[in-house]
Motif scaffolding. Structure first.
Motif, mmCIF file in Angstrom:
data_model
loop_
_atom_site.group_PDB
_atom_site.id
_atom_site.type_symbol
_atom_site.label_atom_id
_atom_site.label_comp_id
_atom_site.label_asym_id
_atom_site.label_seq_id
_atom_site.Cartn_x
_atom_site.Cartn_y
_atom_site.Cartn_z
ATOM 1 N N ARG A 10 0.831 -1.205 0.000
ATOM 2 C CA ARG A 10 0.000 0.000 0.000
ATOM 3 C C ARG A 10 0.870 1.263 0.000
ATOM 4 N NH1 ARG A 10 -3.117 -1.425 3.891
ATOM 5 N NH2 ARG A 10 -1.832 -0.613 5.561
ATOM 6 N N ASN A 11 1.934 1.267 0.807
ATOM 7 C CA ASN A 11 2.786 2.440 0.885
ATOM 8 C C ASN A 11 3.660 2.605 -0.354
ATOM 9 O OD1 ASN A 11 2.308 3.813 3.496
ATOM 10 N ND2 ASN A 11 2.685 1.753 4.261
ATOM 11 N N VAL A 12 4.035 1.511 -0.995
ATOM 12 C CA VAL A 12 4.785 1.612 -2.246
ATOM 13 C C VAL A 12 3.903 2.204 -3.339
ATOM 14 C CG1 VAL A 12 5.834 0.233 -4.088
ATOM 15 C CG2 VAL A 12 6.487 -0.159 -1.718
ATOM 16 N N VAL A 13 2.649 1.774 -3.400
ATOM 17 C CA VAL A 13 1.716 2.341 -4.386
ATOM 18 C C VAL A 13 1.510 3.832 -4.122
ATOM 19 C CG1 VAL A 13 -0.699 2.294 -5.151
ATOM 20 C CG2 VAL A 13 0.576 0.161 -4.885
ATOM 21 N N ILE A 14 1.353 4.208 -2.870
ATOM 22 C CA ILE A 14 1.208 5.630 -2.526
ATOM 23 C C ILE A 14 2.455 6.404 -2.944
ATOM 24 C CG2 ILE A 14 1.062 7.265 -0.597
ATOM 25 C CD1 ILE A 14 -0.731 5.185 0.820
ATOM 26 N N GLY A 15 3.637 5.852 -2.683
ATOM 27 C CA GLY A 15 4.886 6.517 -3.049
ATOM 28 C C GLY A 15 5.016 6.713 -4.554
ATOM 29 N N PHE A 16 4.635 5.696 -5.344
ATOM 30 C CA PHE A 16 4.719 5.827 -6.792
ATOM 31 C C PHE A 16 3.662 6.802 -7.326
ATOM 32 C CE2 PHE A 16 7.647 2.332 -6.676
ATOM 33 C CZ PHE A 16 8.442 2.544 -7.796
ATOM 34 N N CYS A 17 2.512 6.885 -6.669
ATOM 35 C CA CYS A 17 1.517 7.894 -7.065
ATOM 36 C C CYS A 17 2.030 9.297 -6.783
ATOM 37 C CB CYS A 17 0.200 7.650 -6.338
ATOM 38 S SG CYS A 17 -0.667 6.180 -6.892
ATOM 39 N N ILE A 18 2.663 9.479 -5.642
ATOM 40 C CA ILE A 18 3.252 10.782 -5.326
ATOM 41 C C ILE A 18 4.329 11.124 -6.351
ATOM 42 C CG2 ILE A 18 4.645 12.042 -3.630
ATOM 43 C CD1 ILE A 18 3.158 10.453 -1.451
ATOM 44 N N ALA A 19 5.128 10.131 -6.753
ATOM 45 C CA ALA A 19 6.162 10.364 -7.758
ATOM 46 C C ALA A 19 5.549 10.752 -9.099
ATOM 47 C CB ALA A 19 7.037 9.127 -7.909
ATOM 48 N N ALA A 20 4.421 10.136 -9.463
ATOM 49 C CA ALA A 20 3.758 10.488 -10.717
ATOM 50 C C ALA A 20 3.279 11.934 -10.686
ATOM 51 C CB ALA A 20 2.586 9.540 -10.971
ATOM 52 N N VAL A 21 2.722 12.355 -9.561
ATOM 53 C CA VAL A 21 2.280 13.743 -9.423
ATOM 54 C C VAL A 21 3.486 14.683 -9.480
ATOM 55 C CG1 VAL A 21 1.225 15.396 -7.819
ATOM 56 C CG2 VAL A 21 0.189 13.139 -8.170
ATOM 57 N N PHE A 22 4.566 14.287 -8.849
ATOM 58 C CA PHE A 22 5.776 15.117 -8.831
ATOM 59 C C PHE A 22 6.346 15.289 -10.236
ATOM 60 C CE2 PHE A 22 10.435 15.459 -8.301
ATOM 61 C CZ PHE A 22 10.484 16.650 -7.606
ATOM 62 N N VAL A 23 6.461 14.201 -10.988
ATOM 63 C CA VAL A 23 6.992 14.278 -12.352
ATOM 64 C C VAL A 23 6.034 15.070 -13.250
ATOM 65 C CG1 VAL A 23 7.611 12.906 -14.383
ATOM 66 C CG2 VAL A 23 8.395 12.214 -12.126
ATOM 67 N N GLY A 61 10.118 4.531 -0.558
ATOM 68 C CA GLY A 61 10.914 4.268 0.643
ATOM 69 C C GLY A 61 10.609 5.243 1.763
ATOM 70 N N VAL A 62 10.478 6.504 1.411
ATOM 71 C CA VAL A 62 10.165 7.521 2.419
ATOM 72 C C VAL A 62 8.767 7.291 2.984
ATOM 73 C CG1 VAL A 62 9.754 9.991 2.764
ATOM 74 C CG2 VAL A 62 11.747 9.224 1.489
ATOM 75 N N GLN A 63 7.826 6.970 2.131
ATOM 76 C CA GLN A 63 6.450 6.734 2.572
ATOM 77 C C GLN A 63 6.378 5.544 3.523
ATOM 78 O OE1 GLN A 63 3.665 8.441 2.142
ATOM 79 N NE2 GLN A 63 2.417 6.937 3.180
ATOM 80 N N PHE A 64 7.079 4.465 3.188
ATOM 81 C CA PHE A 64 7.055 3.286 4.054
ATOM 82 C C PHE A 64 7.757 3.569 5.378
ATOM 83 C CE2 PHE A 64 8.711 -0.933 5.367
ATOM 84 C CZ PHE A 64 7.496 -1.500 5.647
#
Length: 109
Positions: A10-23, A61-64
């Protein structure tokens, strides 16, 4: 599936979603002409994918880590350790032999 694995995914998916918004924000605001570089290059989509993937690893990693640290139990107050010494007392140490410095000074005379 164990709860810890579910929490990790769950936290990895959240982290990659945050990365998508960031990019997406990097591209939208054209930071350092990134939009122009990406869409005028033949390898632009690969660059966007790698940018998203590498940021995704970091943000996941930060999210987890944040989620794990948020699980800590709250303490009821300050921990008690050794007592704090409020005043220092001098201790006399007898010196039977002269120090090396004193011997050097005496030998020079």
């Amino acid at each position: 599936m164990p709860e810890l694995v579910k929490m990790y995914i769950r936290n990895v998916v959240i982290g990659f979603c945050i990365a998508a918004v960031f990019v997406a924000m990097l591209l939208w605001f054209n930071v350092m002409n990134l939009w122009g570089l990406v869409f005028t290059s033949d390898a632009g989509l690969l660059a966007v994918f790698l940018l998203w993937f590498m940021h995704g690893i970091v943000f996941a990693g930060v999210q987890f880590a944040w989620a794990v640290m948020a699980m800590a139990e709250k303490d009821g107050g300050p921990r008690r350790g050794t007592p704090v010494v409020n005043e220092f007392q001098p201790v006399r140490v007898p010196a039977d032999e002269p120090s090396q410095r004193e011997r050097q000074l005496r030998s020079r005379r």
